[in-house]
Scaffold this motif. Sequence first.
Motif, PDB file in Angstrom:
ATOM      1  N   ARG A  86      38.738 104.074 101.813  1.00  0.00           N
ATOM      2  CA  ARG A  86      38.352 104.128 100.397  1.00  0.00           C
ATOM      3  C   ARG A  86      37.723 105.472 100.044  1.00  0.00           C
ATOM      4  O   ARG A  86      38.048 106.058  99.012  1.00  0.00           O
ATOM      5  CB  ARG A  86      37.423 102.974 100.062  1.00  0.00           C
ATOM      6  CG  ARG A  86      38.168 101.657 100.041  1.00  0.00           C
ATOM      7  CD  ARG A  86      37.288 100.510  99.613  1.00  0.00           C
ATOM      8  NE  ARG A  86      38.096  99.290  99.539  1.00  0.00           N
ATOM      9  CZ  ARG A  86      37.716  98.130  99.992  1.00  0.00           C
ATOM     10  NH1 ARG A  86      36.529  97.989 100.541  1.00  0.00           N
ATOM     11  NH2 ARG A  86      38.497  97.076  99.884  1.00  0.00           N
ATOM     12  N   ILE A  87      36.827 105.947 100.896  1.00  0.00           N
ATOM     13  CA  ILE A  87      36.170 107.226 100.614  1.00  0.00           C
ATOM     14  C   ILE A  87      37.196 108.360 100.594  1.00  0.00           C
ATOM     15  O   ILE A  87      37.187 109.198  99.691  1.00  0.00           O
ATOM     16  CB  ILE A  87      35.052 107.498 101.650  1.00  0.00           C
ATOM     17  CG1 ILE A  87      33.881 106.542 101.413  1.00  0.00           C
ATOM     18  CG2 ILE A  87      34.583 108.940 101.586  1.00  0.00           C
ATOM     19  CD1 ILE A  87      32.827 106.563 102.508  1.00  0.00           C
ATOM     20  N   ARG A  88      38.079 108.380 101.578  1.00  0.00           N
ATOM     21  CA  ARG A  88      39.121 109.421 101.631  1.00  0.00           C
ATOM     22  C   ARG A  88      39.972 109.386 100.366  1.00  0.00           C
ATOM     23  O   ARG A  88      40.252 110.426  99.765  1.00  0.00           O
ATOM     24  CB  ARG A  88      39.993 109.216 102.874  1.00  0.00           C
ATOM     25  CG  ARG A  88      41.191 110.145 102.953  1.00  0.00           C
ATOM     26  CD  ARG A  88      42.001 109.947 104.201  1.00  0.00           C
ATOM     27  NE  ARG A  88      42.725 108.693 104.193  1.00  0.00           N
ATOM     28  CZ  ARG A  88      43.638 108.342 105.093  1.00  0.00           C
ATOM     29  NH1 ARG A  88      43.929 109.164 106.087  1.00  0.00           N
ATOM     30  NH2 ARG A  88      44.257 107.193 105.024  1.00  0.00           N
ATOM     31  N   ILE A 125      37.839 110.596  97.231  1.00  0.00           N
ATOM     32  CA  ILE A 125      37.575 112.040  97.275  1.00  0.00           C
ATOM     33  C   ILE A 125      38.844 112.826  96.941  1.00  0.00           C
ATOM     34  O   ILE A 125      38.811 113.757  96.133  1.00  0.00           O
ATOM     35  CB  ILE A 125      37.000 112.458  98.644  1.00  0.00           C
ATOM     36  CG1 ILE A 125      35.559 111.957  98.773  1.00  0.00           C
ATOM     37  CG2 ILE A 125      37.047 113.978  98.823  1.00  0.00           C
ATOM     38  CD1 ILE A 125      34.949 112.149 100.148  1.00  0.00           C
ATOM     39  N   ARG A 147      35.894 101.495 104.854  1.00  0.00           N
ATOM     40  CA  ARG A 147      35.059 102.466 104.143  1.00  0.00           C
ATOM     41  C   ARG A 147      35.704 103.849 104.170  1.00  0.00           C
ATOM     42  O   ARG A 147      35.788 104.536 103.149  1.00  0.00           O
ATOM     43  CB  ARG A 147      33.659 102.492 104.750  1.00  0.00           C
ATOM     44  CG  ARG A 147      32.670 103.349 103.982  1.00  0.00           C
ATOM     45  CD  ARG A 147      31.255 103.281 104.522  1.00  0.00           C
ATOM     46  NE  ARG A 147      31.159 103.768 105.902  1.00  0.00           N
ATOM     47  CZ  ARG A 147      30.947 103.009 106.971  1.00  0.00           C
ATOM     48  NH1 ARG A 147      30.806 101.709 106.853  1.00  0.00           N
ATOM     49  NH2 ARG A 147      30.872 103.537 108.179  1.00  0.00           N
ATOM     50  N   ILE A 148      36.179 104.267 105.324  1.00  0.00           N
ATOM     51  CA  ILE A 148      36.800 105.589 105.453  1.00  0.00           C
ATOM     52  C   ILE A 148      38.051 105.687 104.573  1.00  0.00           C
ATOM     53  O   ILE A 148      38.265 106.697 103.898  1.00  0.00           O
ATOM     54  CB  ILE A 148      37.133 105.892 106.933  1.00  0.00           C
ATOM     55  CG1 ILE A 148      35.845 106.098 107.724  1.00  0.00           C
ATOM     56  CG2 ILE A 148      38.024 107.116 107.054  1.00  0.00           C
ATOM     57  CD1 ILE A 148      36.036 106.152 109.229  1.00  0.00           C
TER      58      ILE A 148
END
Length: 190
Positions: free
Chosen positions: A139-141, A144, A136-137
């Motif tokens: 992909r989110i990073r 963004i 998750r981290i």
Amino acid sequence: MSAFSDGVFAVLITVLVLELRPPEIPTFTALLALWPTWLSYAVSYVFIAIVWANHHHLMRYASEATPRLMWFNFAHLFSVSLLPLSTAWMAVSELAPQPVAFYAAVFFLVNATYVALIWDLVGRTPAGEVALKERRIMRIRSVITLCIFAVAAAVALRFPILGLAMCCCCLIVYLKPEAPGAEDDTRGKD
């Protein structure tokens, strides 16, 4: 595939440095007048180093070289190969709006192809080998920073220094290839 990619990164750094030219006048003032060139080179060198480190880290998740992975990797290497061109254009233009916007667009393209690599490599890695939090981290990073690079390209058309600064700020979150907040993966695969 990692060895081939490492070779491409080495060539890109070499091409980048070959674009540097000394001033025609042998004075420090003339050297300082080339600050846009030195700034462009420094940011690009750091960017290539960060991209290489993150690429190397991500390739640890590859268990086999599938055709899809090879094409995603070629797309990623192609996008990185645009960096010497965009760097040279930005430098000779002395950070003019359109070259800086193009530079930020190259950052966007590099990150977009990196996202494809993440989704392919991490997406097919068994859940036990990559924690859901780390997935998750990552992909989110990526998403963004992808958005910030897109905004930086648009902002650079009006405020080129701000657009370049936005690109530089995104690089900070990739200094450590491991996803922030996730435990270090010490499997030792290279």
